[in-house]
Design an enzyme around this catalytic site. Structure first.
Site, PDB file in Angstrom:
ATOM      1  N   ARG A  89     -84.812  34.560  27.949  1.00  0.00           N
ATOM      2  CA  ARG A  89     -86.267  34.684  27.762  1.00  0.00           C
ATOM      3  C   ARG A  89     -86.672  34.232  26.361  1.00  0.00           C
ATOM      4  O   ARG A  89     -86.003  34.506  25.379  1.00  0.00           O
ATOM      5  CB  ARG A  89     -86.691  36.145  27.957  1.00  0.00           C
ATOM      6  CG  ARG A  89     -88.152  36.397  27.583  1.00  0.00           C
ATOM      7  CD  ARG A  89     -88.702  37.658  28.187  1.00  0.00           C
ATOM      8  NE  ARG A  89     -88.086  38.875  27.721  1.00  0.00           N
ATOM      9  CZ  ARG A  89     -88.352  40.092  28.232  1.00  0.00           C
ATOM     10  NH1 ARG A  89     -89.225  40.215  29.216  1.00  0.00           N
ATOM     11  NH2 ARG A  89     -87.749  41.148  27.753  1.00  0.00           N
ATOM     12  N   LYS A 131     -92.568  41.359  35.334  1.00  0.00           N
ATOM     13  CA  LYS A 131     -93.837  42.101  35.217  1.00  0.00           C
ATOM     14  C   LYS A 131     -94.822  41.374  34.309  1.00  0.00           C
ATOM     15  O   LYS A 131     -95.981  41.184  34.652  1.00  0.00           O
ATOM     16  CB  LYS A 131     -93.595  43.516  34.657  1.00  0.00           C
ATOM     17  CG  LYS A 131     -92.685  44.377  35.500  1.00  0.00           C
ATOM     18  CD  LYS A 131     -92.525  45.774  34.908  1.00  0.00           C
ATOM     19  CE  LYS A 131     -91.895  45.797  33.527  1.00  0.00           C
ATOM     20  NZ  LYS A 131     -90.506  45.286  33.493  1.00  0.00           N
ATOM     21  N   ARG A 157     -86.681  37.774  21.447  1.00  0.00           N
ATOM     22  CA  ARG A 157     -86.788  39.182  21.062  1.00  0.00           C
ATOM     23  C   ARG A 157     -85.442  39.736  20.631  1.00  0.00           C
ATOM     24  O   ARG A 157     -84.425  39.411  21.221  1.00  0.00           O
ATOM     25  CB  ARG A 157     -87.322  40.000  22.249  1.00  0.00           C
ATOM     26  CG  ARG A 157     -88.820  39.872  22.410  1.00  0.00           C
ATOM     27  CD  ARG A 157     -89.317  40.429  23.712  1.00  0.00           C
ATOM     28  NE  ARG A 157     -88.745  41.722  24.066  1.00  0.00           N
ATOM     29  CZ  ARG A 157     -89.116  42.436  25.137  1.00  0.00           C
ATOM     30  NH1 ARG A 157     -90.052  41.956  25.933  1.00  0.00           N
ATOM     31  NH2 ARG A 157     -88.566  43.585  25.390  1.00  0.00           N
ATOM     32  N   ARG A 188     -80.954  48.836  28.399  1.00  0.00           N
ATOM     33  CA  ARG A 188     -82.345  49.007  28.845  1.00  0.00           C
ATOM     34  C   ARG A 188     -82.426  49.140  30.362  1.00  0.00           C
ATOM     35  O   ARG A 188     -83.268  49.872  30.871  1.00  0.00           O
ATOM     36  CB  ARG A 188     -83.204  47.825  28.360  1.00  0.00           C
ATOM     37  CG  ARG A 188     -83.578  47.966  26.878  1.00  0.00           C
ATOM     38  CD  ARG A 188     -84.011  46.658  26.270  1.00  0.00           C
ATOM     39  NE  ARG A 188     -85.083  46.012  26.995  1.00  0.00           N
ATOM     40  CZ  ARG A 188     -85.280  44.698  27.009  1.00  0.00           C
ATOM     41  NH1 ARG A 188     -84.476  43.892  26.357  1.00  0.00           N
ATOM     42  NH2 ARG A 188     -86.296  44.198  27.674  1.00  0.00           N
ATOM     43  N   ARG A 201     -93.658  54.741  31.965  1.00  0.00           N
ATOM     44  CA  ARG A 201     -92.210  54.582  32.120  1.00  0.00           C
ATOM     45  C   ARG A 201     -91.506  55.912  32.316  1.00  0.00           C
ATOM     46  O   ARG A 201     -90.292  55.920  32.522  1.00  0.00           O
ATOM     47  CB  ARG A 201     -91.645  53.936  30.849  1.00  0.00           C
ATOM     48  CG  ARG A 201     -91.317  52.454  30.960  1.00  0.00           C
ATOM     49  CD  ARG A 201     -90.846  52.024  29.588  1.00  0.00           C
ATOM     50  NE  ARG A 201     -90.051  50.848  29.531  1.00  0.00           N
ATOM     51  CZ  ARG A 201     -90.517  49.628  29.299  1.00  0.00           C
ATOM     52  NH1 ARG A 201     -91.799  49.399  29.202  1.00  0.00           N
ATOM     53  NH2 ARG A 201     -89.685  48.619  29.172  1.00  0.00           N
TER      54      ARG A 201
END
Ligand code: ADP
Ligand code: ADP
Length: 217
Positions: free
Chosen positions: A130, A15, A162, A173, A90
């Protein structure tokens, strides 16, 4: 071309990567709820303090806090002519709030909701590899490395991993997405604004599919 855009899809679907490209091409802001929360965490604001424990556990920040933050952001003049939202809404309550906010601040509604589909088995490797830039650009150690290791191609800032991109939190998640965010697919489908995008292909190909869908609206 569609201007009020909501990106849907599980964590790791792409996204943020695609939202940045859309924002650049259409000249509209990219509003990522996760990026706003992380900026508040870094700056140790009241909002950051409230959100921190939820983010680190991979849980959703409560709706009232999140909706107030997005209302504030969408009320700024740069969002009047369009916005690409990434990570918000969300929950069904957030989706309903977004309808009200867009109507109030811009007399607008959600034009299109690209839903990026990726098999769950692919998501974990994407998220654990990531690397992120403080300004929201994202890279991947294997699939999308920066030109110079550890540095953002766009602004030269140092990339970081992160805290919630660990295997354990990522798995949680994805569960949270399946339980709380998936219902939004039906919500937007019923309205006729949902478009499925195959996210399990190279970044360029995903973009091409997305831009073709945006051009239809
Ligand atoms: P999201 O915002 O949906 O969580 P990101 O855009 O941050 O997803 O992408 C998650 C990770 O996967 C990043 O490391 C990114 O570089 C990488 N990625 C994004 N799109 C693709 C793709 N089509 N193929 C391979 N890796 C991708
Ligand atoms: P990803 O890009 O991997 O899907 P985000 O950056 O969008 O992750 O979100 C990171 C974390 O920030 C979420 O796990 C959650 O704790 C919080 N968050 C972001 N957006 C929202 C939202 N709309 N509602 C509640 N919590 C959110």
């Amino acid at each position: 071309m569609a201007k009020h855009i909501v990106m849907l899809g599980p964590p790791g679907a792409g996204k943020g990567t695609q939202a940045k490209r859309i924002a650049e091409k259409l000249g509209i802001p990219h509003v990522s709820s996760g990026d706003i929360f992380r900026e508040n965490l870094r700056n140790r604001t009241e909002l950051g303090r409230m959100a921190e424990e939820y983010i680190n556990r991979g849980e959703l920040v409560p709706d009232d806090v999140t909706i107030a933050m997005i209302r504030d952001r969408l009320s700024r003049p740069d969002c009047r002519d369009g916005v690409v939202l990434d990570g918000f809404p969300r929950t069904p309550a957030q989706a309903a709030a977004l309808d009200t906010i867009l109507q109030e601040v811009a007399g607008a509604q959600v034009d299109i909701v690209p839903c990026i589909r990726v098999p769950e088995s692919v998501l974990v490797e994407r998220l654990t590899g990531r690397r992120s830039c403080p300004r929201g650009h994202v890279y991947h150690l294997k699939f999308n490395p920066p030109a110079e290791p550890g540095k953002c191609d766009h602004d030269g800032l140092e990339l970081f991993q992160r805290e919630d991109d660990t295997r354990e939190t990522v798995t949680h998640r994805i569960q949270v997405y399946n339980q709380q965010t998936q219902p939004l697919i039906e919500y937007y489908e019923k309205r006729g604004v949902l478009v499925n995008i195959n996210g399990d292909q190279p970044i360029e190909n995903v973009s091409a599919e997305l831009f073709a869908a945006l051009a239809q609206v």
